[in-house]
Design an enzyme around this catalytic site. Structure first.
Site, mmCIF file in Angstrom:
data_model
loop_
_atom_site.group_PDB
_atom_site.id
_atom_site.type_symbol
_atom_site.label_atom_id
_atom_site.label_comp_id
_atom_site.label_asym_id
_atom_site.label_seq_id
_atom_site.Cartn_x
_atom_site.Cartn_y
_atom_site.Cartn_z
ATOM 1 N N GLY C 250 11.070 0.980 -1.838
ATOM 2 C CA GLY C 250 10.739 0.228 -0.630
ATOM 3 C C GLY C 250 9.266 0.322 -0.254
ATOM 4 O O GLY C 250 8.489 1.081 -0.863
ATOM 5 N N HIS C 251 8.894 -0.390 0.780
ATOM 6 C CA HIS C 251 7.473 -0.437 1.176
ATOM 7 C C HIS C 251 7.002 0.919 1.716
ATOM 8 O O HIS C 251 7.743 1.644 2.346
ATOM 9 C CB HIS C 251 7.206 -1.554 2.164
#
Lengths: 339, 339, 339
Positions: C250-251
């Site tokens: 994920g970011h």
């Protein structure tokens, strides 16, 4: 500042312009004409920057920040360091998101078709559609105005995309009707046949998958996510659903409006999710179930029975979250004691 | 009717033709010359349509149906509404799948190579191979007769595809020998190096992966599924195996004939599945294991030991399904009682 | 021999050359000038071949082997069959990996750009870059010397690739700075926006994702793996990290140097892994956590709290591995007894 190789900075904007755009109010004492050049987190912001505070836990960072301007709620405003101009909002994080859009606007579709794109002569493209290099658009496809089709993406025959929809690089779509303002991330696979077959004495007989994928407006489909088309009924993704990366959605599944499906979730065939359902990462839902509106399923949980609206469940087997927390504590104790 | 933008309707066919094609019998009183124009579920069918009943639970829908003709088993035939022509079959659902193939036949490969495809001059293509826009076929590849290579798919150097095999859009295949009538869905990745390395004082040393992927006839490989090539031995997928989307198959794995691997399953390196093994969604199998013929593994289960033939297991840790059901009930009780 | 359709055999080499290259010693009595033509496992090797023994369990196969030469450790050397030339190494498996590289060297990048590749005129390509058919390279991208860009891969505007990096077929990269000698497998998705949005009364407001993906030297990114770019901070993959297929990152996640992430692992946004962390297959890590150096997480485990350095945990909920083993035994007992 965001890396200019990848992001284009707009502005500067005055505090007054920003307040109007994001739905905040310029606090007394702040100059609405003050010029702001960029957005930054509290710790990195300087006198020309706008920042935000949305959590009391960061009050120290707020007081130490050199940000020229800051989005805060009314309650925290009194704690601002002197000299900081305040924009007051009930939802500072939401307002900051809007400010980011203002300073870093999405690139608009350019009316351009790369010479290496292969667009079937019978496809119909709306105005200002951008088709990047190597993209393929099949016979009879209809591409709405201002859509952007990424490099090497493949839009199959007859597919319909609504206006302002974006298809990422290397994504593929077939047998699908897609709404407006939908964002399909790179590598997503939409519309391939579902996993359907019958076992006969002569081996497997595949069941023709004669349905479609129907995607509502404002949906996001994450990178490398797969959505199979229906077997006869359609697979349906409701308006505003947010689907993360590497999610699997089987044939005939109905995902309600505004659902949030986190990465690596799997939903088996013919299951129906109500509206605003949240499935956390790696959760798995069996086939032919009905999941009620606003149900929340924790990460890695396994759902094998219908869930009523507003359920909050977790675990393998899934149970109400409070019960799962209790069970979890007991299991840890059993591990420690060995009895 | 299936959406004509995506599906081509054949027919009409007479009841007699349908009965012959699907392996059913025209019931006494039905007219073998009656013309049928399409297939439909019970609730949507009209006088020109063929439907089916395969479950007594739907007896009410059967009796209320306006379908002109219906596939049923002998036992349910007596409950048919008057005027409905019956086709009697021991497996009505299987027969209906065949009827769907009759009314909606798969498009055949057209002998066509899109101008934007990049086919190495040394590749050998059989008769009537279709190569869509942007597809790439490497040096020395051999593509069997009537194969269809989807848009922007990549067939690596030396790859062999048997006759009538279909490769979906944006899929990539390297270092592989693929059988006949195989269907590889969009975005599948076949033949990349496995996850092999040794840790040395100077950092990681990758272990060259010198094997291949060998895929039998009539296999399906789902969208965005990944099958790594062997490290020296081959990775092998047996005849008729059905592999769903987003499945991971590590190097040197052997999947037996007719196995069914549901979406998001992961199989670690060097594990061997016997024939007709079923792995439900999100199940994970450790490396270097042997799973016996016809073993069934429930969803999200974790297998860390060999399984004998005909095992039926489930859970984390995995245990026989009956035991898992008992354990599951106890865990739910523990959660509720908090003790 | 590895299939010559896919692998190019180099050599032959003398025992002495091999010893030098792999860091082993020619044992007394073996002829350093002896010619070796290929590498093989013990059971398949003949008089011209080099094999290896790294585990006493295979002592029988060692004694029965017809291999002309074998890599062994000093302890096992005495058990060699007569006539077998020995190369002595403390790490025979590692040395054999190096020998495999010697006999089957990676193809070098050829200075070649396929006519169907679409390279923006403003992109800067180093010397001897190879660009395969259909690949797309965006405006301002910088491609280091000797990089290979696979067929139909997409390198977005402004992306930087270090020297000797390889990008697989159909992969896509945007908003990223990639190190040297990185290998990105087919279908990997790097740099798309993370899963970030705020819920407002008017519906979802997406939060602009203004960060990048920064990948260190010598990293591997598996097939169909997804790495989202940061929301403001960067998503960072440390030097030498090995990431398997179908992993979700994920970011804002930070993966430390030398981490090993096995297939289908998922890491939620803003979590930080220290160096040399190992996450086994299908493990899931919640967001905003800190995982200490050298922590090891077992397969299918769920991590919802920070882990200190050198942790070894497993399970749902996760617990120390020894405790999980105890718990696991108890759960199986509960299933069997039904109490």
């Amino acid at each position: 500042m965001a890396d200019p190789r990848f992001f284009r900075l707009a502005g500067p904007f005055t505090l007054g312009e920003i307040a109007t755009q994001v739905g905040a109010e310029v606090a007394p004492g702040a100059d609405p004409g003050r010029s702001i050049s960029d957005v930054r987190p509290l710790g990195e912001a300087g006198p020309d920057h706008l920042s935000f505070l949305d959590n009391k836990r960061y009050a120290d960072a707020f007081q130490a920040s050199r940000a020229g301007a800051c989005l805060v709620d009314a309650e925290m405003a009194a704690q601002a360091p002197s000299g900081m101009a305040l924009l007051v909002s009930k939802k500072p994080r939401l307002a900051f998101a809007r400010a980011c859009h203002l300073f870093y606007p999405e690139a608009e579709a350019r009316s351009a078709r790369h010479a290496s794109a292969a667009i079937d002569p019978s496809a119909v493209l709306g105005e200002r559609v951008e088709v990047e290099a190597g993209a393929v658009i099949g016979a009879g496809a209809e591409i709405g105005a201002r859509c952007r089709i990424g490099a090497n993406a493949v839009i199959g025959a007859g597919v319909v995309l609504g206006e302002d929809t974006v298809v990422g690089a290397n994504a593929s779509i077939s047998h699908a009707l897609v709404g407006r303002r939908v964002v399909i991330y790179p590598g997503a696979r939409i519309g391939q046949p579902g996993f359907g077959f019958e076992v006969s004495a002569q081996g497997v007989v595949k069941v023709p998958q004669l349905g479609r994928v129907v995607i509502g407006d404002d949906v996001e489909v994450g990178a490398n996510t797969t959505i199979d088309r229906g077997s006869g009924p359609d697979t349906v993704i409701g308006r505003g659903a947010m689907i993360d990366n590497l999610v699997q959605i089987g044939h005939n599944v109905v995902v309600g409006d505004g659902c949030i499906l986190v990465a690596q979730v799997g939903i088996s065939g013919s299951t129906r999710l109500g509206n605003f359902v949240v499935l956390a990462g790696q959760a798995g839902i069996s086939g032919h179930l009905t999941i009620g509106d606003r149900a929340v399923v924790g990460p890695q949980s396994g759902i094998t029975k219908d869930l009523p609206a507003d359920s909050r469940v977790m675990g393998l087997p899934a149970m109400p979250m409070a019960e799962y927390a209790r069970l979890s504590a007991q299991l840890k104790r059993m591990g420690r004691k060995g009895k």
